[in-house]
Design an enzyme around this catalytic site. Structure first.
Site, short mmCIF file in Angstrom:
data_model
loop_
_atom_site.label_atom_id
_atom_site.label_comp_id
_atom_site.label_asym_id
_atom_site.label_seq_id
_atom_site.Cartn_x
_atom_site.Cartn_y
_atom_site.Cartn_z
N HIS A 107 54.51 83.14 41.84
CA HIS A 107 55.25 82.17 42.67
C HIS A 107 56.74 82.36 42.42
O HIS A 107 57.14 83.28 41.66
CB HIS A 107 54.78 80.75 42.36
CG HIS A 107 54.77 80.40 40.90
ND1 HIS A 107 55.92 80.35 40.15
CD2 HIS A 107 53.75 80.11 40.06
CE1 HIS A 107 55.62 80.02 38.91
NE2 HIS A 107 54.30 79.88 38.82
N SER A 156 51.17 78.16 38.59
CA SER A 156 50.06 78.77 39.34
C SER A 156 48.94 77.75 39.53
O SER A 156 48.14 77.87 40.45
CB SER A 156 49.52 79.98 38.60
OG SER A 156 50.57 80.89 38.37
N GLN A 158 43.27 83.03 25.71
CA GLN A 158 44.06 81.80 25.71
C GLN A 158 43.42 80.67 26.52
O GLN A 158 44.05 79.66 26.78
CB GLN A 158 45.50 82.08 26.17
CG GLN A 158 45.67 82.45 27.62
CD GLN A 158 47.09 82.90 27.93
OE1 GLN A 158 47.49 84.00 27.61
NE2 GLN A 158 47.88 82.04 28.56
N ALA A 213 48.90 85.29 40.19
CA ALA A 213 49.11 84.08 41.00
C ALA A 213 50.61 83.78 41.06
O ALA A 213 51.07 82.68 40.76
CB ALA A 213 48.32 82.90 40.45
N HIS A 244 58.06 83.07 38.91
CA HIS A 244 57.95 84.46 38.44
C HIS A 244 59.04 85.32 39.07
O HIS A 244 59.61 86.20 38.42
CB HIS A 244 56.58 85.05 38.83
CG HIS A 244 55.41 84.38 38.19
ND1 HIS A 244 54.53 83.59 38.88
CD2 HIS A 244 54.97 84.39 36.90
CE1 HIS A 244 53.60 83.14 38.06
NE2 HIS A 244 53.83 83.60 36.86
O1 PAF Z 1 52.78 82.26 30.62
C1 PAF Z 1 51.87 83.05 30.94
O2 PAF Z 1 51.67 83.38 32.11
C2 PAF Z 1 50.95 83.60 29.86
O3 PAF Z 1 50.74 82.66 28.84
C3 PAF Z 1 51.44 84.93 29.27
C4 PAF Z 1 52.79 84.78 28.57
C5 PAF Z 1 51.57 85.97 30.39
C6 PAF Z 1 50.44 85.46 28.24
O4 PAF Z 1 49.19 85.64 28.80
#
Ligand code: PAF
Length: 288
Positions: free
Chosen positions: A40, A192, A67, A38, A43
């Site tokens: 943006h 996201s 997570q 996702a 990133h």
């Molecule tokens: O920040 C994120 O997108 C996630 O927590 C990560 C660091 C990719 C771990 O899944």
């Protein structure tokens, strides 16, 4: 107009390591940008920085189930590999590592990485198990790829401290680089999950950034963290937020709460916030 070159995709640790070995043999340096997709502009800023510090850039895309809490948005988390791929190609990314769940958590998988009290406050309190999930997957990604650099956004400030801690404690040979939070013109931090906001909520959302700045200003003019947080929380609720999980001032490295600026003794401080707007939970932070 020339078309962007296609990004090579690998989905297994073996393929990832084979590509990294080729680059190592050719004397290349490697930066890894871990993501959950996702993608943006936030990133893209990480990828831009990755190109500045390394000769090859690998992005990982893995929506990490470990997570997400039981009542969180794992099944609805935005996923669109095709549009992510187009963005990665336009950004000149060399490799996309997109493993599936069995690659990351194979049969009998049992090992978890936990960073103690650093991961138990703030986001860790609101989302029990979240940082163990993040620390575990980031450790796996770093050991699978063994990059020279790994890049993370300061938007997830506590996550960044957790990752720096685990890299140090486990002596993983990687330098962690961070990039400042990327904001819309009205101050809303890119995430996201912003796509969950409806039109009215999107107008209210920048109040979170305003509230943190209001709190920082009040502390700089001598108010305690408690008083300035209470005023900023009232402002948020008045603006239309439904509840505030936390709005606190911390030591930026230890993440321990401070009562006033004097508690920092010149060390860097941070204001961190998490609040709910309708069904969407937003987090953000600023320097103090
Ligand atoms: O920040 C994120 O997108 C996630 O927590 C990560 C660091 C990719 C771990 O899944």
């Amino acid at each position: 107009m020339t078309a962007s070159p296609p990004v090579t995709i690998v989905r297994s640790v073996a393929e990832l390591r084979a590509q990294v070995a080729v680059w190592r043999a050719a004397g290349e340096t490697l930066a890894l940008v871990p993501t959950m997709g996702a993608l943006h502009a936030g990133h893209m800023a990480l990828i831009f920085r990755a190109h500045e510090i390394a000769s090859k850039v690998c992005v990982s895309l893995f929506v990490n189930p470990a997570q997400f809490g039981k009542n969180e948005d794992l099944s609805t988390y935005p996923r669109n590999e095709a549009s992510d791929l187009a963005l990665l190609s336009g950004a000149g990314v060399d490799l996309l590592y997109a493993p599936d769940v069995t690659q990351m958590y194979g049969p009998g998988d049992a090992t978890r990485v936990s960073v103690g009290s650093l991961g138990e406050s703030l986001e860790g309190l609101s989302r029990p198990g979240f940082f163990t999930g993040v620390a575990t997957v980031v450790t796996k990604l770093l050991l699978q790829c063994l990059p020279d650099y790994a890049l993370f956004g300061e938007k997830d400030f506590q996550q960044l401290q957790v990752i720096k801690r685990l890299v140090k404690d486990l002596a993983i040979p990687v330098s962690i680089a961070s990039v400042a939070c990327y904001r819309e013109n009205d101050g809303l931090a890119l995430s996201s999950r912003n796509i969950y906001l409806d039109k009215d909520e999107r107008l209210i959302a920048p109040a979170l950034y305003k509230a943190m700045n209001q709190m920082a200003d009040a502390m700089r003019s001598g108010d305690t963290a408690l008083l300035s947080s209470q005023a900023a929380q009232a402002f948020l609720i008045h603006a239309g937020f439904s509840s505030v999980d936390y709005l606190v001032a911390c030591d930026a490295e230890t993440m321990s709460d401070i009562m006033s600026l004097a508690d920092l003794h010149g060390r860097p401080g941070r204001i961190l916030a998490a609040a709910r707007l309708g069904t969407t939970r937003l987090i953000d932070n600023i320097e103090l």
